[in-house]
Design an enzyme around this catalytic site. Structure first.
Site, PDB file in Angstrom:
ATOM      1  N   GLN A 222      22.029  -9.314  -0.586  1.00  6.35           N
ATOM      2  CA  GLN A 222      22.717 -10.297  -0.810  1.00  6.35           C
ATOM      3  C   GLN A 222      23.224 -10.920   0.130  1.00  6.35           C
ATOM      4  O   GLN A 222      22.913 -13.047   0.140  1.00  6.35           O
ATOM      5  CB  GLN A 222      24.291 -10.274   0.408  1.00  6.35           C
ATOM      6  N   HIS A 240      23.146 -12.420  -5.056  1.00  5.89           N
ATOM      7  CA  HIS A 240      24.166 -13.775  -5.184  1.00  5.89           C
ATOM      8  C   HIS A 240      22.858 -15.004  -5.624  1.00  5.89           C
ATOM      9  O   HIS A 240      23.453 -16.745  -5.140  1.00  5.89           O
ATOM     10  CB  HIS A 240      24.059 -13.653  -4.042  1.00  5.89           C
ATOM     11  N   CYS A 251      19.909 -28.113 -19.589  1.00  8.69           N
ATOM     12  CA  CYS A 251      19.150 -27.741 -21.018  1.00  8.69           C
ATOM     13  C   CYS A 251      18.734 -26.036 -20.228  1.00  8.69           C
ATOM     14  O   CYS A 251      18.143 -24.927 -21.478  1.00  8.69           O
ATOM     15  CB  CYS A 251      17.754 -28.167 -20.645  1.00  8.69           C
ATOM     16  N   CYS A 272      16.195 -32.773 -13.251  1.00 14.09           N
ATOM     17  CA  CYS A 272      15.040 -31.686 -14.783  1.00 14.09           C
ATOM     18  C   CYS A 272      13.973 -32.995 -15.033  1.00 14.09           C
ATOM     19  O   CYS A 272      14.517 -33.837 -15.768  1.00 14.09           O
ATOM     20  CB  CYS A 272      16.011 -31.214 -15.206  1.00 14.09           C
ATOM     21  N   CYS A 275      14.952 -32.987 -18.869  1.00 12.13           N
ATOM     22  CA  CYS A 275      15.925 -33.675 -19.231  1.00 12.13           C
ATOM     23  C   CYS A 275      15.893 -35.482 -19.151  1.00 12.13           C
ATOM     24  O   CYS A 275      15.808 -36.021 -20.063  1.00 12.13           O
ATOM     25  CB  CYS A 275      16.946 -32.647 -18.826  1.00 12.13           C
TER      26      CYS A 275
END
Length: 321
Positions: A222, A240, A251, A272, A275
């Site tokens: 976890q 997680h 994207c 990003c 992008c």
């Protein structure tokens, strides 16, 4: 023990009449809980209930229900098998029986029976020595031993988020929709969560030893601190998410988590590279709700999110996370 309501077999005790307020049942295909004023059902003995509970553990919830409902066993009788209070069994409307039974069985499955032969540390050692496929489940206790606070203790992450960020719900910090709207909040906090100054615990070394010996089936964790990766464990699944990787929520561009390290440490939003190079409009402190740029002292957080591709068109800024 699989007789239907109308059985007159006396081996299973007396029939029980349910409350006359029961609503019509959509489950008439079982021919059990009728829409009449009263609906008797046949009760199982304690021995039969124990056998059925063992079968439930072996078969799993869905298969068990398919098998027993297919035999025509009363849903009220099954509720009794899995510990529902009799007052509830006798009064709940028929249309609520199946959802209630599922909930009751989920509670039953949460309590796994103790292995009768494992009563000491030496028993555990003997068990491990003879095992060839070992699955390890790790959680906050392993991280806490490395100096990383947990989430729910009085001094944990959620308490600090409430105190220092004034969130209605501390889990908002790690909610993808909240991140879409206010990414600067997460990045103002991520520096304190980033695992740049923690070392693995002896537990991590033990899991790695199991892997090196070819006996680790999988390590499910976890924790998101990536200390399993630091230790070199490869057969690990971060349930997680973790800081190990990052994905653009627009994207889908994926990269190593270390690519975001400079932005995280500078407490600025990571954008990003595929992008665009930056936000469509400047993100200034004036655009951020008051009091939400403070840095928390926590050291654990979600940092990897998955978004359905059909949902990316609502994103107008290419935040990396």
């Amino acid at each position: 023990s699989n007789d239907s309501d109308d059985s007159d077999d006396g081996d299973f005790g007396q029939d029980v009449n349910v409350d006359s307020s029961c609503a019509p049942s959509p489950l008439n295909t079982t021919n059990m809980d009728s829409d009449t004023a009263t609906a008797p059902y046949t009760r199982f003995t304690a021995e039969e209930m124990e056998i059925m509970r063992s079968e439930a553990r072996a078969l799993g919830l869905s298969t068990f229900l398919d098998e027993y409902i297919g035999r025509g066993v009363s849903l009220r009788a099954l509720l009794e098998v899995f510990g529902a209070p009799f007052a509830l069994i006798s009064s709940v409307p028929d249309f609520q029986l199946l959802p209630l039974l599922r909930n009751q069985m989920v509670r039953f499955y949460r309590h796994r029976p103790k292995l009768s032969g494992i009563n000491s540390v030496q028993d555990v050692v003997d068990l491990l020595q003879g095992a060839r496929k070992i699955m390890v489940l790790t959680g906050a206790g392993v991280s806490v031993s490395c100096g990383i606070p947990d989430f729910r203790s009085p001094t944990g992450i959620y308490t600090r988020l409430n105190d220092e960020f004034g969130l209605d719900d501390p889990q908002q910090m790690f909610d993808i929709e909240y991140f879409r709207e206010t990414p600067e909040l997460f990045y103002s906090f991520a520096k304190e969560l980033y695992p740049y100054n923690f070392t693995p615990a002896p537990t991590h070394a033990f899991v790695k030893l199991l892997e090196d010996e070819g006996r680790l089936l999988r390590n499910y964790t976890q924790n998101i601190d990536t200390l399993e990766h630091v230790q070199g464990i490869s057969r690990v699944l971060n349930c997680h998410g973790s800081f190990a990787t990052a994905t653009c929520i627009k994207c889908g561009y994926a990269c190593d988590g270390k690519d975001l390290e400079e932005d995280i440490m500078a407490m600025r939003i990571a954008f990003c590279p595929q992008c665009k190079d930056g936000p469509s409009e400047p993100v200034s402190q004036s655009n951020v709700p008051a009091g939400r740029l403070a840095v928390a002292n926590g050291t654990d957080a979600y940092a990897s999110f998955k978004v359905d591709e059909d949902d990316v068109d609502v994103v107008d800024m290419d935040y990396g996370v």
